[in-house]
Design a protein around this motif. Structure first.
Motif, mmCIF file in Angstrom:
data_model
loop_
_atom_site.group_PDB
_atom_site.id
_atom_site.type_symbol
_atom_site.label_atom_id
_atom_site.label_comp_id
_atom_site.label_asym_id
_atom_site.label_seq_id
_atom_site.Cartn_x
_atom_site.Cartn_y
_atom_site.Cartn_z
ATOM 1 N N ASP A 73 50.920 -49.534 50.546
ATOM 2 C CA ASP A 73 51.799 -49.286 51.693
ATOM 3 C C ASP A 73 52.908 -50.322 51.815
ATOM 4 O OD1 ASP A 73 50.312 -47.100 52.333
ATOM 5 O OD2 ASP A 73 49.118 -48.117 53.874
ATOM 6 N N SER A 74 52.604 -51.578 51.508
ATOM 7 C CA SER A 74 53.625 -52.621 51.637
ATOM 8 C C SER A 74 54.784 -52.379 50.673
ATOM 9 C CB SER A 74 53.005 -54.000 51.403
ATOM 10 O OG SER A 74 52.409 -54.067 50.123
ATOM 11 N N TRP A 75 54.492 -51.956 49.455
ATOM 12 C CA TRP A 75 55.542 -51.655 48.488
ATOM 13 C C TRP A 75 56.328 -50.412 48.904
ATOM 14 C CZ3 TRP A 75 57.532 -54.289 44.502
ATOM 15 C CH2 TRP A 75 56.845 -55.418 44.087
ATOM 16 N N PHE A 76 55.628 -49.404 49.403
ATOM 17 C CA PHE A 76 56.296 -48.180 49.858
ATOM 18 C C PHE A 76 57.292 -48.487 50.969
ATOM 19 C CE2 PHE A 76 56.271 -44.568 52.871
ATOM 20 C CZ PHE A 76 56.932 -43.643 52.084
ATOM 21 N N CYS A 77 56.850 -49.232 51.963
ATOM 22 C CA CYS A 77 57.744 -49.572 53.073
ATOM 23 C C CYS A 77 58.889 -50.465 52.614
ATOM 24 C CB CYS A 77 56.957 -50.254 54.189
ATOM 25 S SG CYS A 77 55.863 -49.152 55.076
ATOM 26 N N ALA A 78 58.618 -51.380 51.689
ATOM 27 C CA ALA A 78 59.671 -52.265 51.199
ATOM 28 C C ALA A 78 60.726 -51.481 50.416
ATOM 29 C CB ALA A 78 59.068 -53.352 50.327
ATOM 30 N N LEU A 79 60.299 -50.529 49.595
ATOM 31 C CA LEU A 79 61.266 -49.724 48.857
ATOM 32 C C LEU A 79 62.089 -48.833 49.780
ATOM 33 C CD1 LEU A 79 59.241 -48.730 45.682
ATOM 34 C CD2 LEU A 79 61.238 -50.216 45.798
ATOM 35 N N LEU A 80 61.443 -48.273 50.800
ATOM 36 C CA LEU A 80 62.213 -47.468 51.760
ATOM 37 C C LEU A 80 63.174 -48.334 52.568
ATOM 38 C CD1 LEU A 80 59.838 -44.745 53.211
ATOM 39 C CD2 LEU A 80 61.706 -44.502 51.594
ATOM 40 N N ALA A 81 62.767 -49.568 52.889
ATOM 41 C CA ALA A 81 63.665 -50.482 53.589
ATOM 42 C C ALA A 81 64.875 -50.805 52.717
ATOM 43 C CB ALA A 81 62.930 -51.763 53.971
ATOM 44 N N LEU A 82 64.638 -51.016 51.421
ATOM 45 C CA LEU A 82 65.744 -51.265 50.508
ATOM 46 C C LEU A 82 66.695 -50.073 50.456
ATOM 47 C CD1 LEU A 82 67.125 -52.992 48.337
ATOM 48 C CD2 LEU A 82 65.560 -51.947 46.684
ATOM 49 N N ALA A 83 66.145 -48.870 50.407
ATOM 50 C CA ALA A 83 66.980 -47.671 50.392
ATOM 51 C C ALA A 83 67.803 -47.565 51.680
ATOM 52 C CB ALA A 83 66.123 -46.425 50.208
ATOM 53 N N CYS A 84 67.190 -47.865 52.823
ATOM 54 C CA CYS A 84 67.917 -47.812 54.100
ATOM 55 C C CYS A 84 69.020 -48.866 54.147
ATOM 56 C CB CYS A 84 66.957 -48.019 55.260
ATOM 57 S SG CYS A 84 65.927 -46.602 55.599
ATOM 58 N N LEU A 85 68.736 -50.054 53.650
ATOM 59 C CA LEU A 85 69.748 -51.095 53.683
ATOM 60 C C LEU A 85 70.904 -50.781 52.737
ATOM 61 C CD1 LEU A 85 67.489 -54.256 53.929
ATOM 62 C CD2 LEU A 85 68.774 -53.113 55.734
ATOM 63 N N LEU A 86 70.615 -50.182 51.585
ATOM 64 C CA LEU A 86 71.693 -49.749 50.697
ATOM 65 C C LEU A 86 72.535 -48.652 51.348
ATOM 66 C CD1 LEU A 86 69.868 -49.706 47.267
ATOM 67 C CD2 LEU A 86 71.709 -51.239 47.962
ATOM 68 N N GLY A 125 72.922 -48.324 54.532
ATOM 69 C CA GLY A 125 73.673 -48.992 55.585
ATOM 70 C C GLY A 125 74.907 -49.699 55.056
ATOM 71 N N VAL A 126 74.760 -50.346 53.912
ATOM 72 C CA VAL A 126 75.913 -51.012 53.304
ATOM 73 C C VAL A 126 76.974 -49.987 52.909
ATOM 74 C CG1 VAL A 126 76.642 -52.329 51.275
ATOM 75 C CG2 VAL A 126 74.619 -53.023 52.531
ATOM 76 N N ASP A 127 76.532 -48.871 52.368
ATOM 77 C CA ASP A 127 77.479 -47.821 52.014
ATOM 78 C C ASP A 127 78.184 -47.278 53.259
ATOM 79 O OD1 ASP A 127 78.705 -45.973 50.141
ATOM 80 O OD2 ASP A 127 77.449 -44.434 51.086
ATOM 81 N N SER A 128 77.453 -47.144 54.341
ATOM 82 C CA SER A 128 78.060 -46.658 55.591
ATOM 83 C C SER A 128 79.063 -47.657 56.143
ATOM 84 C CB SER A 128 76.980 -46.381 56.630
ATOM 85 O OG SER A 128 76.125 -45.370 56.188
ATOM 86 N N VAL A 129 78.763 -48.942 56.004
ATOM 87 C CA VAL A 129 79.706 -49.962 56.465
ATOM 88 C C VAL A 129 80.989 -49.897 55.641
ATOM 89 C CG1 VAL A 129 80.096 -52.461 56.524
ATOM 90 C CG2 VAL A 129 77.996 -51.526 57.447
ATOM 91 N N LEU A 130 80.824 -49.734 54.326
ATOM 92 C CA LEU A 130 82.008 -49.665 53.471
ATOM 93 C C LEU A 130 82.851 -48.427 53.755
ATOM 94 C CD1 LEU A 130 80.511 -50.848 50.073
ATOM 95 C CD2 LEU A 130 81.996 -52.124 51.621
ATOM 96 N N ARG A 131 82.216 -47.351 54.198
ATOM 97 C CA ARG A 131 82.944 -46.116 54.533
ATOM 98 C C ARG A 131 83.402 -46.104 55.999
ATOM 99 N NH1 ARG A 131 81.894 -41.587 50.970
ATOM 100 N NH2 ARG A 131 80.590 -42.292 49.272
ATOM 101 N N ASP A 132 83.092 -47.168 56.741
ATOM 102 C CA ASP A 132 83.475 -47.329 58.146
ATOM 103 C C ASP A 132 82.842 -46.268 59.046
ATOM 104 O OD1 ASP A 132 84.694 -48.893 60.041
ATOM 105 O OD2 ASP A 132 86.532 -47.703 60.067
ATOM 106 N N LEU A 133 81.570 -45.955 58.798
ATOM 107 C CA LEU A 133 80.794 -45.041 59.640
ATOM 108 C C LEU A 133 79.830 -45.887 60.475
ATOM 109 C CD1 LEU A 133 80.001 -42.419 56.865
ATOM 110 C CD2 LEU A 133 81.738 -42.241 58.648
ATOM 111 N N ALA A 191 72.276 -47.029 62.434
ATOM 112 C CA ALA A 191 70.996 -46.326 62.278
ATOM 113 C C ALA A 191 70.281 -46.737 60.998
ATOM 114 C CB ALA A 191 71.232 -44.818 62.281
ATOM 115 N N PHE A 192 71.008 -46.817 59.883
ATOM 116 C CA PHE A 192 70.396 -47.224 58.621
ATOM 117 C C PHE A 192 69.889 -48.666 58.678
ATOM 118 C CE2 PHE A 192 72.732 -43.812 56.169
ATOM 119 C CZ PHE A 192 71.581 -43.200 55.710
ATOM 120 N N LEU A 193 70.690 -49.563 59.230
ATOM 121 C CA LEU A 193 70.289 -50.967 59.269
ATOM 122 C C LEU A 193 69.118 -51.191 60.227
ATOM 123 C CD1 LEU A 193 73.793 -52.648 59.091
ATOM 124 C CD2 LEU A 193 72.128 -52.348 57.257
ATOM 125 N N ALA A 194 69.076 -50.461 61.336
ATOM 126 C CA ALA A 194 67.942 -50.587 62.258
ATOM 127 C C ALA A 194 66.665 -50.044 61.635
ATOM 128 C CB ALA A 194 68.243 -49.858 63.559
#
Length: 79
Positions: A25-38, A40-48, A54-57
């Protein structure tokens, strides 16, 4: 579709496939957190701003869940 979005989808897909194959479970949650943060970064770059927030939270909540899962698994001695 940007490169960051494709990488985020790939990481999320790897997390789901890994969960089906017995990933802890720890790896699953960590990988999903990484996907959400990526995402979020893409959304910041697109100015959304709303999507970025939502992604960063959700990434922060999933990283907290990963830490919690790692601590509780370490205390109980389960693999």
């Amino acid at each position: 579709m940007s490169t960051l979005t494709i990488i985020a989808f790939g990481v999320a897909l790897a997390a789901v496939v890994g969960l089906c194959l017995g990933l802890p479970d720890s790896w699953f949650c960590a990988l999903l957190a990484l996907a959400c943060l990526l995402g979020g970064v893409d959304s910041v770059l697109r100015d959304l701003r709303a999507w970025a927030l939502a992604f960063l939270a959700s990434g922060a909540m999933l990283s907290g869940a990963a830490v919690y899962a790692a601590i509780t698994t370490g205390r109980s001695g389960r693999p």
